[in-house]
Design a protein around this motif. Sequence first.
Motif, PDB file in Angstrom:
ATOM      1  N   ILE A   7     -39.701 -31.460  27.994  1.00  0.00           N
ATOM      2  CA  ILE A   7     -39.453 -30.938  26.649  1.00  0.00           C
ATOM      3  C   ILE A   7     -40.685 -30.174  26.183  1.00  0.00           C
ATOM      4  N   VAL A   8     -40.454 -28.971  25.674  1.00  0.00           N
ATOM      5  CA  VAL A   8     -41.523 -28.138  25.128  1.00  0.00           C
ATOM      6  C   VAL A   8     -41.392 -28.137  23.609  1.00  0.00           C
ATOM      7  N   THR A   9     -42.499 -28.401  22.932  1.00  0.00           N
ATOM      8  CA  THR A   9     -42.509 -28.404  21.474  1.00  0.00           C
ATOM      9  C   THR A   9     -43.616 -27.505  20.957  1.00  0.00           C
ATOM     10  N   PRO A  10     -43.237 -26.350  20.409  1.00  0.00           N
ATOM     11  CA  PRO A  10     -44.233 -25.474  19.787  1.00  0.00           C
ATOM     12  C   PRO A  10     -44.706 -26.091  18.478  1.00  0.00           C
ATOM     13  N   ILE A  11     -45.991 -26.008  18.239  1.00  0.00           N
ATOM     14  CA  ILE A  11     -46.548 -26.497  16.979  1.00  0.00           C
ATOM     15  C   ILE A  11     -47.395 -25.382  16.367  1.00  0.00           C
ATOM     16  N   ASP A  12     -47.600 -25.475  15.069  1.00  0.00           N
ATOM     17  CA  ASP A  12     -48.344 -24.432  14.369  1.00  0.00           C
ATOM     18  C   ASP A  12     -49.497 -24.980  13.525  1.00  0.00           C
ATOM     19  N   PHE A  13     -49.799 -26.259  13.654  1.00  0.00           N
ATOM     20  CA  PHE A  13     -50.868 -26.925  12.911  1.00  0.00           C
ATOM     21  C   PHE A  13     -50.608 -26.959  11.410  1.00  0.00           C
ATOM     22  N   SER A  14     -49.366 -26.739  10.983  1.00  0.00           N
ATOM     23  CA  SER A  14     -49.027 -26.835   9.561  1.00  0.00           C
ATOM     24  C   SER A  14     -48.956 -28.310   9.178  1.00  0.00           C
ATOM     25  N   ASP A  15     -48.694 -28.554   7.901  1.00  0.00           N
ATOM     26  CA  ASP A  15     -48.559 -29.933   7.425  1.00  0.00           C
ATOM     27  C   ASP A  15     -47.403 -30.659   8.105  1.00  0.00           C
ATOM     28  N   ASN A  16     -46.418 -29.914   8.570  1.00  0.00           N
ATOM     29  CA  ASN A  16     -45.234 -30.516   9.188  1.00  0.00           C
ATOM     30  C   ASN A  16     -45.357 -30.698  10.696  1.00  0.00           C
ATOM     31  N   ALA A  17     -46.400 -30.175  11.288  1.00  0.00           N
ATOM     32  CA  ALA A  17     -46.521 -30.182  12.751  1.00  0.00           C
ATOM     33  C   ALA A  17     -46.499 -31.596  13.339  1.00  0.00           C
ATOM     34  N   LYS A  18     -47.153 -32.534  12.698  1.00  0.00           N
ATOM     35  CA  LYS A  18     -47.208 -33.904  13.226  1.00  0.00           C
ATOM     36  C   LYS A  18     -45.816 -34.536  13.211  1.00  0.00           C
ATOM     37  N   GLY A  32     -36.878 -40.130  28.767  1.00  0.00           N
ATOM     38  CA  GLY A  32     -37.859 -40.382  29.820  1.00  0.00           C
ATOM     39  C   GLY A  32     -38.485 -39.080  30.298  1.00  0.00           C
ATOM     40  N   ALA A  33     -38.646 -38.129  29.372  1.00  0.00           N
ATOM     41  CA  ALA A  33     -39.116 -36.791  29.715  1.00  0.00           C
ATOM     42  C   ALA A  33     -40.601 -36.601  29.399  1.00  0.00           C
ATOM     43  N   GLU A  34     -41.198 -35.628  30.090  1.00  0.00           N
ATOM     44  CA  GLU A  34     -42.550 -35.185  29.740  1.00  0.00           C
ATOM     45  C   GLU A  34     -42.465 -34.429  28.418  1.00  0.00           C
ATOM     46  N   LEU A  35     -43.562 -34.444  27.662  1.00  0.00           N
ATOM     47  CA  LEU A  35     -43.628 -33.670  26.419  1.00  0.00           C
ATOM     48  C   LEU A  35     -44.803 -32.715  26.511  1.00  0.00           C
ATOM     49  N   HIS A  36     -44.515 -31.425  26.325  1.00  0.00           N
ATOM     50  CA  HIS A  36     -45.540 -30.380  26.352  1.00  0.00           C
ATOM     51  C   HIS A  36     -45.646 -29.775  24.956  1.00  0.00           C
ATOM     52  N   LEU A  37     -46.779 -29.940  24.309  1.00  0.00           N
ATOM     53  CA  LEU A  37     -47.044 -29.318  23.019  1.00  0.00           C
ATOM     54  C   LEU A  37     -47.696 -27.965  23.272  1.00  0.00           C
ATOM     55  N   VAL A  38     -47.201 -26.922  22.612  1.00  0.00           N
ATOM     56  CA  VAL A  38     -47.766 -25.588  22.806  1.00  0.00           C
ATOM     57  C   VAL A  38     -48.079 -24.943  21.461  1.00  0.00           C
ATOM     58  N   PHE A  39     -49.169 -24.200  21.446  1.00  0.00           N
ATOM     59  CA  PHE A  39     -49.540 -23.374  20.309  1.00  0.00           C
ATOM     60  C   PHE A  39     -49.790 -21.977  20.838  1.00  0.00           C
ATOM     61  N   VAL A  40     -49.267 -20.982  20.137  1.00  0.00           N
ATOM     62  CA  VAL A  40     -49.426 -19.600  20.576  1.00  0.00           C
ATOM     63  C   VAL A  40     -50.261 -18.842  19.551  1.00  0.00           C
ATOM     64  N   VAL A  41     -51.374 -18.282  20.034  1.00  0.00           N
ATOM     65  CA  VAL A  41     -52.181 -17.389  19.203  1.00  0.00           C
ATOM     66  C   VAL A  41     -51.480 -16.037  19.229  1.00  0.00           C
ATOM     67  N   GLN A  42     -51.045 -15.583  18.069  1.00  0.00           N
ATOM     68  CA  GLN A  42     -50.324 -14.312  17.951  1.00  0.00           C
ATOM     69  C   GLN A  42     -51.183 -13.168  18.473  1.00  0.00           C
ATOM     70  N   THR A  90     -45.957 -38.771  29.980  1.00  0.00           N
ATOM     71  CA  THR A  90     -46.791 -37.592  30.176  1.00  0.00           C
ATOM     72  C   THR A  90     -46.771 -36.731  28.924  1.00  0.00           C
ATOM     73  N   LEU A  91     -47.943 -36.553  28.318  1.00  0.00           N
ATOM     74  CA  LEU A  91     -48.105 -35.693  27.152  1.00  0.00           C
ATOM     75  C   LEU A  91     -49.129 -34.628  27.516  1.00  0.00           C
ATOM     76  N   ARG A  92     -48.694 -33.375  27.474  1.00  0.00           N
ATOM     77  CA  ARG A  92     -49.582 -32.263  27.825  1.00  0.00           C
ATOM     78  C   ARG A  92     -49.652 -31.287  26.662  1.00  0.00           C
ATOM     79  N   SER A  93     -50.672 -30.440  26.701  1.00  0.00           N
ATOM     80  CA  SER A  93     -50.780 -29.408  25.669  1.00  0.00           C
ATOM     81  C   SER A  93     -51.292 -28.119  26.292  1.00  0.00           C
ATOM     82  N   LYS A  94     -50.929 -27.000  25.642  1.00  0.00           N
ATOM     83  CA  LYS A  94     -51.296 -25.693  26.159  1.00  0.00           C
ATOM     84  C   LYS A  94     -51.438 -24.730  24.991  1.00  0.00           C
TER      85      LYS A  94
END
Length: 160
Positions: A7-18, A32-42, A90-94
């Motif tokens: 599972i991929v979850t985009p986050i934006d560091f807003s108040d709602n991100a958590k 039972g899935a891996e979780l990948h948190l992603v943030f994209v610099v525009q 598994t919790l990853r971030s990118k």
Amino acid sequence: MQEVKIIVTPIDFSDNAKMIADSAAYVAGKFGAELHLVFVVQDFEDYTGFFVPPVNLPNLTKELLESAQQRMEEFTESCRETATAAGVATLRSKVLNGDVAEEILSYTEEIGGNMIIMGTHGYKGLERIMFGSVADKVVKTACCPVLTINPYRQNCGVQN
């Protein structure tokens, strides 16, 4: 339907991100899935016709990426306890750079993601007009299921 393993979850560091990340951790734990948190610099180079970019745009991008990486590491650590309690092994971030929706979709495809879980609200005002709705673009073009969470409509229909 394909089994959900990543599972991929985009986050934006807003108040709602958590809250979005915690909800994604809950779903990932159930599958039972891996979780990948992603943030994209525009990538602002696409918008140079709208404004005069600073002379040192490459330096600005580098600084934004470094700052985003540090924030992502802190954010991921703040999510680790909830993810572990939810059963996420598994919790990853990118941190990525480019068009936000395109990078989310590209990363999901690259890692073989089976689901995207994201908030419906991020950018507001002028930023939304310039960049459009990321969630809308992702929902319309993703090759996997997309679960959207409206952080302003929590507990709809739940009676206390």
